[in-house]
Write a protein that holds these residues in place. Structure first.
Motif, PDB file in Angstrom:
ATOM      1  N   ASN A   1      14.632   2.542  57.450  1.00 58.33           N
ATOM      2  CA  ASN A   1      15.680   3.314  56.793  1.00 58.33           C
ATOM      3  C   ASN A   1      17.086   2.835  57.132  1.00 58.33           C
ATOM      4  O   ASN A   1      17.929   2.712  56.236  1.00 58.33           O
ATOM      5  N   PRO A   2      17.397   2.543  58.405  1.00 58.33           N
ATOM      6  CA  PRO A   2      18.749   2.042  58.692  1.00 58.33           C
ATOM      7  C   PRO A   2      19.075   0.768  57.918  1.00 58.33           C
ATOM      8  O   PRO A   2      20.210   0.593  57.445  1.00 58.33           O
ATOM      9  N   SER A   3      18.088  -0.101  57.745  1.00 58.88           N
ATOM     10  CA  SER A   3      18.334  -1.358  57.027  1.00 58.88           C
ATOM     11  C   SER A   3      18.607  -1.118  55.550  1.00 58.88           C
ATOM     12  O   SER A   3      19.529  -1.703  54.977  1.00 58.88           O
ATOM     13  N   ILE A   4      17.799  -0.261  54.908  1.00 57.89           N
ATOM     14  CA  ILE A   4      18.035  -0.011  53.483  1.00 57.89           C
ATOM     15  C   ILE A   4      19.348   0.743  53.291  1.00 57.89           C
ATOM     16  O   ILE A   4      20.086   0.497  52.324  1.00 57.89           O
TER      17      ILE A   4
ATOM     18  N   LEU B   1      22.459  -0.511  50.890  1.00 60.23           N
ATOM     19  CA  LEU B   1      23.079   0.302  49.851  1.00 60.23           C
ATOM     20  C   LEU B   1      24.571   0.473  50.104  1.00 60.23           C
ATOM     21  O   LEU B   1      25.388   0.376  49.173  1.00 60.23           O
ATOM     22  N   ASN B   2      24.926   0.698  51.351  1.00 64.12           N
ATOM     23  CA  ASN B   2      26.347   0.827  51.684  1.00 64.12           C
ATOM     24  C   ASN B   2      27.109  -0.460  51.414  1.00 64.12           C
ATOM     25  O   ASN B   2      28.258  -0.431  50.968  1.00 64.12           O
ATOM     26  N   SER B   3      26.474  -1.598  51.671  1.00 66.26           N
ATOM     27  CA  SER B   3      27.166  -2.876  51.527  1.00 66.26           C
ATOM     28  C   SER B   3      27.592  -3.160  50.090  1.00 66.26           C
ATOM     29  O   SER B   3      28.579  -3.856  49.861  1.00 66.26           O
TER      30      SER B   3
ATOM     31  N   LYS C   1      20.990  10.854  52.364  1.00 70.12           N
ATOM     32  CA  LYS C   1      20.466  10.391  53.647  1.00 70.12           C
ATOM     33  C   LYS C   1      18.966  10.633  53.775  1.00 70.12           C
ATOM     34  O   LYS C   1      18.228   9.803  54.303  1.00 70.12           O
ATOM     35  N   ASP C   2      18.501  11.795  53.295  1.00 70.37           N
ATOM     36  CA  ASP C   2      17.092  12.166  53.445  1.00 70.37           C
ATOM     37  C   ASP C   2      16.233  11.744  52.257  1.00 70.37           C
ATOM     38  O   ASP C   2      15.063  12.119  52.183  1.00 70.37           O
TER      39      ASP C   2
END
Length: 214
Positions: A158-161, A165-167, A174-175
Motif C-alpha cells: 500500500n505505501p508503494s501504490i 498515485l501521489n507522484s 487512504k482505505d
C-alpha cells in the motif's frame, strides 16, 4: 516542467527501466513455464515449500525485476520452511497457526484452495471480495502481478501504490482497496497520450523515478 521528457532523457530513467523490464519478462516466462496458473490446483506441499525451485521461493526471490519483495518474508506464504530445513511450518499470518496449529497438511489444502479461488476471481475481474481471502496481502499482490501482468502495475504494498498515485497527482482514499488504487493508476496511464502505449512496468518505473526526483 516536462517530467516525461526528462525521464526519457535520463540514463537512470527510461533506459534503465527498460533494462529492468526486459529482465523481469524473462523471469516471469521462466516462472510461468514451471508454474502455469492451471497447475496450482495440483501443487504438492513439497512444490509449494521445499527448495530454491519451490513456488514460494520463486515468487519471493526469483522475480525481483518484476516487483521488489520489499518487506515480504517467506513466512508470509502461510506454509513455509526455514533456512534450508525440511521441516514444514505453519505461519501466524492470517491466523493459520491459530486454526491449524502444526497441522501443515490441512493448512496447505485450505491455503491452496484460497489461492486457486482468488486467482479465478481476479481472472474474472471480480475484485470486490479479494480482501476476504486469507492470503497475505503482499502475496496476493505478487500473484496478481505475475499471473495478470498486463492488467496491473507491479506494486506489492500500500505505501508503494500510494506513493505512485501521489507522484502523478491521482486522488485516492487512504482505505481504498489496493487493487482499486492499482487499477486507477493503470487507467490514468491510458489517458496520457505520451504514456498510453507504455507497459505497466514502465509506468511504475516512471512513478518511482518521479518520487526520487521530488
Amino acid at each position: 516542467m516536462d517530467w516525461i521528457k526528462l525521464y526519457e532523457e535520463d540514463k537512470m530513467g527510461k533506459e534503465k527501466g527498460e533494462q529492468t523490464e526486459a529482465c523481469g519478462i524473462k523471469e516471469r516466462e521462466a516462472f510461468l513455464s514451471k508454474y502455469p496458473i492451471e497447475s496450482i490446483s495440483n501443487l504438492t506441499i513439497e512444490q509449494y515449500t521445499l527448495g530454491d525451485n519451490s513456488f514460494s521461493h520463486w515468487l519471493l526471490y526469483k522475480l525481483r525485476n518484476i516487483a521488489s519483495p520489499g518487506n515480504t518474508f517467506i513466512s508470509d506464504f502461510g506454509i513455509y520452511t526455514r533456512d534450508g530445513s525440511p521441516e514444514i511450518l505453519v505461519s501466524n499470518t492470517n491466523s493459520y497457526k491459530k486454526q491449524f496449529g502444526s497441522d501443515y497438511k490441512n493448512a496447505f489444502i485450505y491455503l491452496k484452495n484460497e489461492i486457486v479461488n482468488f486467482l479465478e476471481d481476479v481472472r474474472q475481474k471480480n475484485y470486490s471480495g479479494l480482501e476476504n481471502y486469507r492470503i497475505n496481502s503482499k502475496v496476493k499482490n505478487r500473484l496478481m502481478i505475475v499471473y495478470f501482468y498486463d492488467r496491473f502495475a507491479p506494486v506489492c504494498t500500500n505505501p508503494s501504490i500510494n506513493n505512485c498515485l501521489n507522484s502523478v497527482g491521482i486522488p485516492f482514499e487512504k482505505d481504498e482497496p489496493m487493487v482499486r488504487k492499482n487499477l486507477r493508476l493503470v487507467e490514468w496511464k491510458k489517458t496520457v497520450p505520451e504514456l498510453a502505449d507504455w507497459s505497466n512496468q514502465m509506468l511504475l518505473d516512471f512513478c518511482l523515478w518521479l518520487n526520487r526526483k521530488n
